[in-house]
Design an enzyme around this catalytic site. Sequence first.
Site, short mmCIF file in Angstrom:
data_model
loop_
_atom_site.label_atom_id
_atom_site.label_comp_id
_atom_site.label_asym_id
_atom_site.label_seq_id
_atom_site.Cartn_x
_atom_site.Cartn_y
_atom_site.Cartn_z
N SER A 164 0.83 -1.20 0.00
CA SER A 164 0.00 0.00 0.00
C SER A 164 0.87 1.26 0.00
CB SER A 164 -0.94 -0.03 1.22
OG SER A 164 -1.91 0.97 1.12
N LYS A 175 -5.47 2.93 -2.56
CA LYS A 175 -4.74 2.29 -1.46
C LYS A 175 -5.57 2.23 -0.18
CE LYS A 175 -0.93 1.31 -3.64
NZ LYS A 175 -0.68 -0.09 -4.05
#
Length: 314
Positions: free
Chosen positions: A171, A189
């Site tokens: 992420s 994300k």
Amino acid sequence: MPVSRETFLSNVWRDGIFKDKVLFCTGGAGTICSMQVRAFVALGGNACITGRNPEKTEKGAADIASVRPGAKVIGIVADVRDMKAMDAAAERCAAELGSIDFAIAGAAGNFLAPMSQLSSNAFKTVMEIDTLGSFHTAKAVLPYLVQSVQKHKNSGKAQPTGTGGRIIFISASFHFRGQPLQAHVMAAKAAVDQISSSVAMEYGPHGITSNVITPGPIAGTEGMERLSKSDERSVKESKAKIPVGRWGEVKEIADATVFLFSEAGSYVNGHVLVVDGGQWRTTGADMGSTWRYPDFFLSGAAVEGVKGGKKSKL
């Protein structure tokens, strides 16, 4: 091109901890994910990496395999946006290497653009690669991870056959604090983090762990080349905003990966492991030219010129 071991792995890990285990990694030829896979293979495992570019994916697989004599690394051409392609890739990986014990959802796309110049199609593309791609990866590998953790129990006690049944999502920290020019990535994300949370809750009862690794600025990576200025002044200013005063190294992401996949990470589930030197914490740290971060803290000076300033008694 062969890479020295100290570039991608610290010397604290015992050789063979992933012996005969299999890692499935999307985006595995990228500059960060390739080092994560390389570390896993160096420690005894085999792997499948996926990507859309046939030449890059196949060359990447061969390069990673060179890290350990006898290692098996397969490059599979597949688009993470295509669920059928991901199912086929996972099926091939398990058939050729015998299992899928670990997974990394690492395929991603990014660029800088203000919302005024960000087209719906560009936004959609990042959402599809990062978010939908992570979901497809999880869906494709989870049945195999369940099989793996049934053989390699997550009991908190040492297992003679080692660990299995772990997935990591890659992420970013932009959505923690807000970031101009990154609306598409913040949305994507943030969703990836919650996909990991869902896997942690729903598959945790099987013994599976699902976690996120969030890299900060990592030197020598594609992301830094695309998203940051490379002139000396810009680099110096960028590093100054990171509490530890430097960019990260790829091995620091690989080490985090080994930790989460190893016995040491067996009770870590549903976690976001930020590996960024503290960068995301410093959004409000620069208080103008008078108390510039980190110079003011390094100087030991007192806060002056405001009613709320107080000198330290130490």
